[in-house]
Design an enzyme around this catalytic site. Structure first.
Site, PDB file in Angstrom:
ATOM      1  N   GLN A 167     -24.020  13.708  -5.123  1.00  0.00           N
ATOM      2  CA  GLN A 167     -23.511  12.379  -5.772  1.00  0.00           C
ATOM      3  C   GLN A 167     -23.955  11.264  -4.739  1.00  0.00           C
ATOM      4  O   GLN A 167     -23.166  11.160  -3.871  1.00  0.00           O
ATOM      5  CB  GLN A 167     -21.981  12.720  -6.178  1.00  0.00           C
ATOM      6  N   GLN A 219     -24.292   7.822  -5.423  1.00  0.00           N
ATOM      7  CA  GLN A 219     -23.627   6.431  -5.925  1.00  0.00           C
ATOM      8  C   GLN A 219     -22.292   6.535  -5.310  1.00  0.00           C
ATOM      9  O   GLN A 219     -21.470   7.695  -5.204  1.00  0.00           O
ATOM     10  CB  GLN A 219     -23.626   6.166  -7.525  1.00  0.00           C
ATOM     11  N   GLY A 234     -16.788  11.530 -14.573  1.00  0.00           N
ATOM     12  CA  GLY A 234     -17.024  11.961 -15.891  1.00  0.00           C
ATOM     13  C   GLY A 234     -18.895  12.623 -15.979  1.00  0.00           C
ATOM     14  O   GLY A 234     -18.956  13.449 -16.426  1.00  0.00           O
ATOM     15  N   GLY A 235     -19.410  11.654 -15.490  1.00  0.00           N
ATOM     16  CA  GLY A 235     -20.745  11.687 -15.575  1.00  0.00           C
ATOM     17  C   GLY A 235     -21.672  10.626 -14.531  1.00  0.00           C
ATOM     18  O   GLY A 235     -20.994   9.896 -13.952  1.00  0.00           O
ATOM     19  N   GLU A 283     -25.256   8.928 -14.148  1.00  0.00           N
ATOM     20  CA  GLU A 283     -26.716   8.628 -14.805  1.00  0.00           C
ATOM     21  C   GLU A 283     -27.707   9.035 -13.922  1.00  0.00           C
ATOM     22  O   GLU A 283     -28.836   8.028 -14.432  1.00  0.00           O
ATOM     23  CB  GLU A 283     -26.711   7.078 -15.154  1.00  0.00           C
ATOM     24  N   ASN A 284     -27.843   9.918 -13.220  1.00  0.00           N
ATOM     25  CA  ASN A 284     -29.200  10.398 -12.948  1.00  0.00           C
ATOM     26  C   ASN A 284     -30.367  10.333 -13.678  1.00  0.00           C
ATOM     27  O   ASN A 284     -30.321  10.973 -14.612  1.00  0.00           O
ATOM     28  CB  ASN A 284     -29.151  11.532 -11.821  1.00  0.00           C
ATOM     29  N   HIS A 323     -22.544   6.776 -22.871  1.00  0.00           N
ATOM     30  CA  HIS A 323     -22.584   6.027 -21.524  1.00  0.00           C
ATOM     31  C   HIS A 323     -23.555   6.490 -20.639  1.00  0.00           C
ATOM     32  O   HIS A 323     -24.276   5.518 -20.346  1.00  0.00           O
ATOM     33  CB  HIS A 323     -20.951   6.161 -21.060  1.00  0.00           C
ATOM     34  N   GLU A 324     -23.550   7.518 -20.422  1.00  0.00           N
ATOM     35  CA  GLU A 324     -24.733   7.879 -19.453  1.00  0.00           C
ATOM     36  C   GLU A 324     -26.414   7.718 -19.927  1.00  0.00           C
ATOM     37  O   GLU A 324     -26.986   7.080 -19.144  1.00  0.00           O
ATOM     38  CB  GLU A 324     -24.503   9.297 -18.896  1.00  0.00           C
ATOM     39  N   HIS A 384     -27.074   3.891 -19.554  1.00  0.00           N
ATOM     40  CA  HIS A 384     -27.367   3.551 -18.272  1.00  0.00           C
ATOM     41  C   HIS A 384     -29.032   3.854 -18.061  1.00  0.00           C
ATOM     42  O   HIS A 384     -29.506   3.097 -17.253  1.00  0.00           O
ATOM     43  CB  HIS A 384     -26.749   4.486 -17.329  1.00  0.00           C
ATOM     44  N   GLU A 412     -22.295  -1.694 -15.138  1.00  0.00           N
ATOM     45  CA  GLU A 412     -21.253  -0.806 -15.806  1.00  0.00           C
ATOM     46  C   GLU A 412     -20.557  -1.629 -17.061  1.00  0.00           C
ATOM     47  O   GLU A 412     -20.369  -0.968 -18.112  1.00  0.00           O
ATOM     48  CB  GLU A 412     -20.014  -0.444 -14.880  1.00  0.00           C
ATOM     49  N   ASP A 418     -17.328   2.176  -3.108  1.00  0.00           N
ATOM     50  CA  ASP A 418     -16.394   3.093  -4.106  1.00  0.00           C
ATOM     51  C   ASP A 418     -15.092   2.373  -4.563  1.00  0.00           C
ATOM     52  O   ASP A 418     -14.757   2.759  -5.665  1.00  0.00           O
ATOM     53  CB  ASP A 418     -16.365   4.385  -3.532  1.00  0.00           C
ATOM     54  N   TYR A 443     -16.181  -1.912 -15.640  1.00  0.00           N
ATOM     55  CA  TYR A 443     -16.482  -1.385 -16.924  1.00  0.00           C
ATOM     56  C   TYR A 443     -16.121  -2.238 -18.015  1.00  0.00           C
ATOM     57  O   TYR A 443     -16.859  -2.827 -18.882  1.00  0.00           O
ATOM     58  CB  TYR A 443     -16.030  -0.058 -17.089  1.00  0.00           C
TER      59      TYR A 443
HETATM   60 ZN   LIG Z   1     -21.200   4.133 -15.867  1.00  0.00          ZN
END
Ligand SMILES: [Zn+2]
Length: 634
Positions: free
Chosen positions: A172, A174, A301-302, A304-305, A328-329, A332, A351, A406, A414
């Site tokens: 992860q 981000q 949640g997810g 967006e790679n 959402h993903e 992105h 976001e 973060d 968002y």
């Molecule tokens: Zn997002």
């Protein structure tokens, strides 16, 4: 510290008497405060120590071995780069908790050792790595290995996976965790393509945010190519007992065998989402769009790679009720991955646009009723955060200097970001705004922009064309001021008005729970019913709802979250065994953080939280551990 000072000044200023008495002192404080606050430069990424303005990396070649035994990635990364300044003598990279083994430079086609220096680590940013750059070098190679405590890696034991037989690894990156598994220029202002070789145990499959080969033989050696240039926070890999199943021509799912079919059924509308988003906002730039279902400890949640979104299994509800996460993903792919925030201060550009697109995609696929309900729930989440967060965290352009980026993740970037865009849409009309967005995604494709660059673009492309409806002053209020501006659009849902009525009648005792016609309620209606109950209910009311609707046993993780929060606030013991299981099985921060926060508010809750957390913590991701440590054992 500086924020406190300036707030203090405002407070004093409001008191005229005091101002008259201590005007001299006040001006001294004000002068000091201004002198001590360096002006923020929107073009600078304060979360990277790299030097892309001097040497810009353009391509990475990774060769990494994955050791579950040592919880370590080891190998090398080779950089292609462009020189941006004369007489550059070093390539500066971001790292965190990495061991640097060697560095070399390619000069006239031959590799030769080159000097390097790993600086002392900065708490929030990690350690800068300075690699000497010979004048004629055209590539730099760094050999390194990661630490078991790498913030961007989670190593799962077989017991922590769905299949229980083989281990699992995922990254992860981000916001600034890529530097904990690759030394690199870790800023969204730099985009690179990449090639990679991952060497894994033979019975596992590796995937990356790149071109994947779905049914490649499990050889223990996997090769990847990423032809589109991406920012470092989108570099991702996962290794596990993964299988693949197609959903449509361009979409499919990677998951452990035991959840593959459930995931394919839950996310079956992904291909339709992809097609419909392209129709409104322009072509999809990334070839395939696949999903990787992670174990439940995934802290988000997810993610967006590109080409391969990483997804929590907690949204597999059996009824597609939580698939807005996929919208959402996917969204992105336009906002975030194609058009990228320049720094983490501009996160709302990623976001806010994505959240706005999410609502629109959900409306296109599932209709207006669901759109209205999801908008209201999002708006309530935003109101909750605005009530709790300190004012500086309520700005869209948030100053995160000297902080972990973060910290900038809340509903503000968002939902407040999306609400700003909804206001523009409402004022100029949907057709005009859709046309603008399509142009925006095309004009900034594969580049990054700051909030101020966005404002300048909006000034030319929207405000100048709609001077009666829009003003820069209003947009600046949204971006640089706390709270939700007065007159902002407030989402409404007729379906929810009915729920309000039912709730009121049940609370007053005029409607029995057995007469509530909840059989046809959607998950959203349930969430709205539960989230808007008063903070305190009687033991009898709790028991009544639970007996009638089996809420403690619900299979929907979002409904369970809302119900368990109510159970904690009312010390409703029959739900505590489910609560314990929930906290141990799920590591998604959005679902568990509010539960721990509510628990530690009372002495007995705190004892329970600390006991459960001792069992749950080893299964959480390092990021979730950090968040929960601060709450449970401050
Ligand atoms: Zn997002």
């Amino acid at each position: 510290m500086l924020r406190l000072t300036s707030r203090f000044i405002i407070l004093i200023r409001e008191n005229t008497m005091l101002r008259l008495i201590c005007s001299g002192l006040l001006s001294l404080i004000a002068t000091l405060a201004v002198a001590a606050t360096p002006k923020l430069d929107p073009s600078i990424d304060y979360h990277s120590q790299a030097n892309p303005h001097e040497v810009l990396t353009t391509h990475l070649t990774l060769d990494l071995s994955v050791s579950f035994k040592k919880q370590e990635l080891s190998g090398s990364v080779i950089f292609d780069f462009e020189r941006k300044a004369d007489k550059v003598s070093e390539l500066v990279l971001d790292t965190r908790d990495l061991t640097i083994v060697a560095a070399s430079a390619r000069v006239d086609g031959k590799w030769q050792k080159t000097g390097f220096k790993l600086e002392a680590p900065h708490t929030a940013l990690g350690a800068a790595l300075r690699v000497a750059l010979p004048a004629k070098a055209d590539q730099i190679k760094v050999q390194y290995r990661t630490s078991p405590k790498a913030s961007g890696l989670q190593w799962l034991t077989p017991e922590q996976t769905a299949g229980k037989k083989l281990p699992f690894l995922f990254t992860q990156a981000q916001a600034i965790h890529a530097r904990s598994f690759i030394p690199l220029q870790d800023t969204p202002q730099v985009r690179t393509t990449y090639d990679a070789i991952l060497r894994t145990p033979k019975n596992l499959r590796a995937v990356m945010s790149a071109e994947n080969t779905p049914n490649a033989d499990k050889t223990g050696e996997y090769r990847f190519h990423m032809p589109q240039a991406i920012p470092s926070y989108l570099i991702a890999l996962a290794v596990g007992d993964l299988e693949f199943k197609a959903m449509g021509a361009r979409t499919g799912v990677y998951a452990e065998a035991s959840i593959l079919d459930a995931a394919v059924a839950e996310f079956a509308d992904t291909e339709a989402m992809l097609e419909i988003t392209e129709k409104v906002y322009g072509p999809y730039s990334w070839g395939r769009y696949d999903l990787l279902i992670l174990p439940p400890s995934f802290p988000f949640g997810g993610m967006e790679n590109p080409r391969l979104s990483f997804i929590t299994p907690t949204v597999i509800a059996g009824d597609k009720s939580l698939v807005s996460l996929i919208a959402h993903e996917l969204a992105h792919s336009w906002s975030g991955n194609t058009v990228t925030n320049a720094t983490w201060r501009d996160l709302w550009l990623n976001e806010g646009h994505t959240t706005y697109l999410t609502y629109r995609i959900m409306e296109l696929i599932y209709g207006q009723k669901r759109f209205n309900m999801e908008s209201v729930l999002g708006y309530q989440d935003l109101q909750g955060d605005i009530a709790e967060l300190p004012a500086p965290y309520q700005l869209l352009a948030i100053d995160l200097r000297d902080k972990d980026p973060d910290d900038g993740f809340s509903n503000v970037p968002y939902e407040k970001g999306a609400l700003l865009l909804t206001e523009i849409e409402t004022k100029i009309g949907r057709a005009a705004f859709d046309a603008y967005l399509k142009q925006y995604f095309a004009d900034f494709a594969f580049s990054s922009l700051s909030t101020e660059a966005w404002l300048a673009y909006v000034d030319t492309h929207l405000v100048a064309k709609h001077p009666e409806q829009l003003s820069m002053q209003r947009l600046e209020q949204w971006i640089y001021q706390a709270g939700i501006p007065e007159g902002a659009p407030a989402p409404k849902s007729n379906a929810f008005s009915d729920i309000d009525q039912v709730r009121t009648q049940w609370l007053s005792g005029s409607l029995k729970s057995s007469d509530i016609k909840a059989a046809g309620w959607t998950v959203h209606e349930w969430l709205y019913f539960l989230n808007n109950l008063p903070a305190q209910l009687t033991e009898a009311q709790m028991l009544d709802l639970d007996t009638q609707f089996k809420l403690t046993g619900t299979g929907n993780n979002e409904i369970a979250h809302s119900w368990l929060l109510i159970a904690i606030n009312n010390n409703y013991q029959p739900a505590y065994s489910r609560l314990e299981n929930y906290l141990i099985q799920i590591g998604r921060r959005k679902l568990i953080t509010p539960l721990y926060k509510a628990l530690v508010a009372t002495p007995s809750g705190k004892v329970f939280a600390q006991r459960v957390y001792t069992s749950a913590r080893p299964g959480y991701h390092p990021l979730a551990q950090g968040t929960m440590d601060a709450i449970v054992n401050p």
